[in-house]
Design a protein around this motif. Structure first.
Motif, PDB file in Angstrom:
ATOM      1  N   THR A 216       1.833   3.351  -6.856  1.00 55.47           N
ATOM      2  CA  THR A 216       0.498   3.556  -6.296  1.00 55.47           C
ATOM      3  C   THR A 216      -0.020   4.969  -6.577  1.00 55.47           C
ATOM      4  OG1 THR A 216       1.557   4.092  -4.177  1.00 55.47           O
ATOM      5  CG2 THR A 216       0.738   1.840  -4.479  1.00 55.47           C
TER       6      THR A 216
ATOM      7  N   ILE B 262      -3.420   5.796  -8.550  1.00 56.92           N
ATOM      8  CA  ILE B 262      -4.483   6.573  -7.904  1.00 56.92           C
ATOM      9  C   ILE B 262      -4.893   7.745  -8.790  1.00 56.92           C
ATOM     10  CG2 ILE B 262      -4.983   8.115  -5.970  1.00 56.92           C
ATOM     11  CD1 ILE B 262      -3.271   6.251  -4.222  1.00 56.92           C
TER      12      ILE B 262
ATOM     13  N   LYS C 197       0.832  -1.192   0.000  1.00 53.22           N
ATOM     14  CA  LYS C 197       0.000   0.000   0.000  1.00 53.22           C
ATOM     15  C   LYS C 197       0.875   1.253   0.000  1.00 53.22           C
ATOM     16  CE  LYS C 197      -3.267  -2.399   3.070  1.00 53.22           C
ATOM     17  NZ  LYS C 197      -3.950  -2.330   4.397  1.00 53.22           N
TER      18      LYS C 197
ATOM     19  N   MET D  60      -6.863   6.386 -11.664  1.00 52.83           N
ATOM     20  CA  MET D  60      -8.176   5.943 -11.198  1.00 52.83           C
ATOM     21  C   MET D  60      -9.109   7.138 -11.009  1.00 52.83           C
ATOM     22  SD  MET D  60      -8.944   3.598  -7.837  1.00 52.83           S
ATOM     23  CE  MET D  60      -8.288   4.846  -6.728  1.00 52.83           C
TER      24      MET D  60
ATOM     25  N   LEU E 120      -6.031  -1.561  -6.354  1.00 48.97           N
ATOM     26  CA  LEU E 120      -5.947  -0.430  -7.290  1.00 48.97           C
ATOM     27  C   LEU E 120      -6.058  -0.912  -8.739  1.00 48.97           C
ATOM     28  CD1 LEU E 120      -3.098   1.723  -5.668  1.00 48.97           C
ATOM     29  CD2 LEU E 120      -5.559   2.132  -5.596  1.00 48.97           C
TER      30      LEU E 120
ATOM     31  N   TRP F  74      -9.798  -1.607  -9.212  1.00 53.42           N
ATOM     32  CA  TRP F  74     -10.654  -0.419  -9.327  1.00 53.42           C
ATOM     33  C   TRP F  74     -10.336   0.386 -10.582  1.00 53.42           C
ATOM     34  CZ3 TRP F  74     -14.793  -0.719  -6.730  1.00 53.42           C
ATOM     35  CH2 TRP F  74     -15.638   0.386  -6.620  1.00 53.42           C
ATOM     36  N   LEU F  75      -9.057   0.448 -10.973  1.00 53.48           N
ATOM     37  CA  LEU F  75      -8.697   1.134 -12.207  1.00 53.48           C
ATOM     38  C   LEU F  75      -9.304   0.427 -13.410  1.00 53.48           C
ATOM     39  CD1 LEU F  75      -7.105   3.286 -13.767  1.00 53.48           C
ATOM     40  CD2 LEU F  75      -5.106   1.764 -13.664  1.00 53.48           C
TER      41      LEU F  75
ATOM     42  N   GLY G 174      -7.689   5.815  -1.954  1.00 55.47           N
ATOM     43  CA  GLY G 174      -6.727   5.009  -2.702  1.00 55.47           C
ATOM     44  C   GLY G 174      -5.419   4.776  -1.989  1.00 55.47           C
TER      45      GLY G 174
END
Length: 420
Positions: free
Chosen positions: A179, A183, A157, A186, A237, A240-241, A229
């Motif tokens: 990440t 984010i 994370k 996304m 991620l 969700w992306l 995120g």
């Protein structure tokens, strides 16, 4: 987040089983311990879920459009029963029932995805903690912990400490860069999806509070994804992306092929359809014929964009038929413009000064016309005119001309209104 994910632990076994089946397929191609094998397994899980949710997505589109149409009626109900909340709710439910609209239908895809989303989060958290879960045994657990996506472990994370990231075999810089980029992508995909919905697929002729709410969500949702995120593992991620990109592409297809009536997208779609009919001389494709069929069935209730399309066909000498086809017609122009007189706007109301000015000009014109139509000469005798003003009221008859007995002759003094 871990507490919420544990509530959906009952679905972690099916989610882990699907991921493992896809991992077997992609592991044979890219290698079982690679990030491509595990990453594509998550992407395939998203695609499978979204295909199953297509019927709910169709309901979401219909519900969203019905809500846009009902906004003026809903606003009228709220203003009419603003002091009676119970009656207001009853009238709202009655309106939903009559029109077959379900306000929750617009949230169905998100609600249906939530169990899978939290189940995947639960699986990836177990992988980060080196715990077996579902059908993922120790060998698969070791393989998943070794998998890196662009240098970031699958279970890492943004907010993880350097020691925890090093335990997964990566550096903190790589994890935070990967990440952060995911984010941003996304949130940007969520913003673009909502923006194209607001700018292209909304009926611009209806100005309602619903449009303001959608505009607020266009900025609120990306912000929520950006804040949440930083607590999502890399695998979540990716999930969700992928679902955001799927939603964006799915919505783009719907906007291009089945736009909202009265929207900018409908104007562009009917423009392309008219160009296609001009080139081929017919309506090609069942979807396009259904579109023409719906426009014909509306009759005088067509919006300006649809009337423009019918007029464009008429200029080509074509008339749209009830089955969605077009045929040659000599009276197409007259039929297309037949309702122009009914749609003619009323003239603007003049100001008081202009009305008085116009009345004065008309009065002067009448006096001029009367003087020109009845010219007088010196040889014509004019009728004697009495300059004295005549008393108001009924003309006196012969019997009433003579003064009654007991009354003084001559003009009588008018009585006071209170003595009448």
């Amino acid at each position: 987040m871990d507490t919420i994910a544990s509530l959906f632990s009952f679905i972690t076994w099916p989610v882990s089983w699907v991921i493992v089946q896809f991992h077997k397929l992609y592991g044979a191609i890219f290698g079982p311990d690679t990030g491509w094998a595990w990453g594509l397994s998550i992407v395939s899980l998203v695609v499978l879920i979204r295909i199953c949710l297509v019927p709910l997505f169709v309901k979401q589109i219909k519900s969203t459009r019905n809500m846009q149409v009902l906004q003026p009626k809903m606003k009228a109900i709220q203003e009419r029963y603003k002091s009676d909340k119970q009656r207001q709710s009853e009238e709202m439910m009655k309106l939903y029932k009559e029109t077959g609209t379900n306000p929750l239908s617009s949230c169905l895809p998100i609600l249906a995805q939530s169990p899978f989303f939290f189940a995947l989060y639960h699986v990836l958290s177990a992988i980060a903690s080196n715990k077996k879960i579902g059908v993922i045994d120790q060998s698969l657990l070791d393989s998943a912990r070794q998998a890196h996506i662009f240098g970031a472990p699958l279970a890492a994370k943004f907010m993880d400490s350097a020691d925890k990231v090093e335990a997964l075999g990566a550096s903190l810089v790589d994890v935070r860069v990967v990440t952060a980029v995911m984010i941003v992508m996304m949130s940007a995909s969520q913003f673009f999806t909502q923006r194209q919905l607001m700018t292209k697929n909304v009926d611009l002729t209806v100005k309602t509070p619903y449009m303001q709410q959608q505009k607020m969500l266009m900025y609120i949702f990306p912000l929520i994804f950006a804040v949440m995120g930083i607590n999502f593992p890399v695998g979540v991620l990716v999930y969700w992306l992928t679902t955001n990109v799927w939603t964006m592409g799915q919505q783009m297809y719907v906007i291009n092929q089945n736009p909202t009536p009265g929207s900018k997208a409908q104007d562009q779609y009917l423009g392309r359809l008219l160009k296609s009919v001009t080139t081929h001389g017919e309506v090609r494709g069942r979807t396009k014929r259904n579109t023409v069929k719906r426009i014909v069935s509306k009759g005088p209730d067509r919006n300006d964009i649809e009337r423009k399309f019918i007029t464009g066909l008429a200029k080509l000498g074509l008339a749209a038929q009830e089955d969605g086809t077009v045929e040659k017609s000599d009276t197409a122009v007259a039929d297309a413009e037949g309702g122009a007189a009914q749609r003619r706007q009323q003239p603007k109301r003049q100001t008081k000064a202009k009305r008085h000015t116009g009345a004065g000009q008309q009065g002067g014109a009448k006096d001029t016309d009367s003087s020109e139509s009845e010219p007088t000469t010196s040889l014509q005798k004019k009728a004697p005119q009495d300059d004295k003003p005549k008393p108001a009221g009924k003309p006196a008859s012969g019997a009433s001309r003579q003064a009654k007995s007991g009354q003084r002759k001559g003009p009588q003094r008018p009585k006071h209104p209170s003595k009448k």
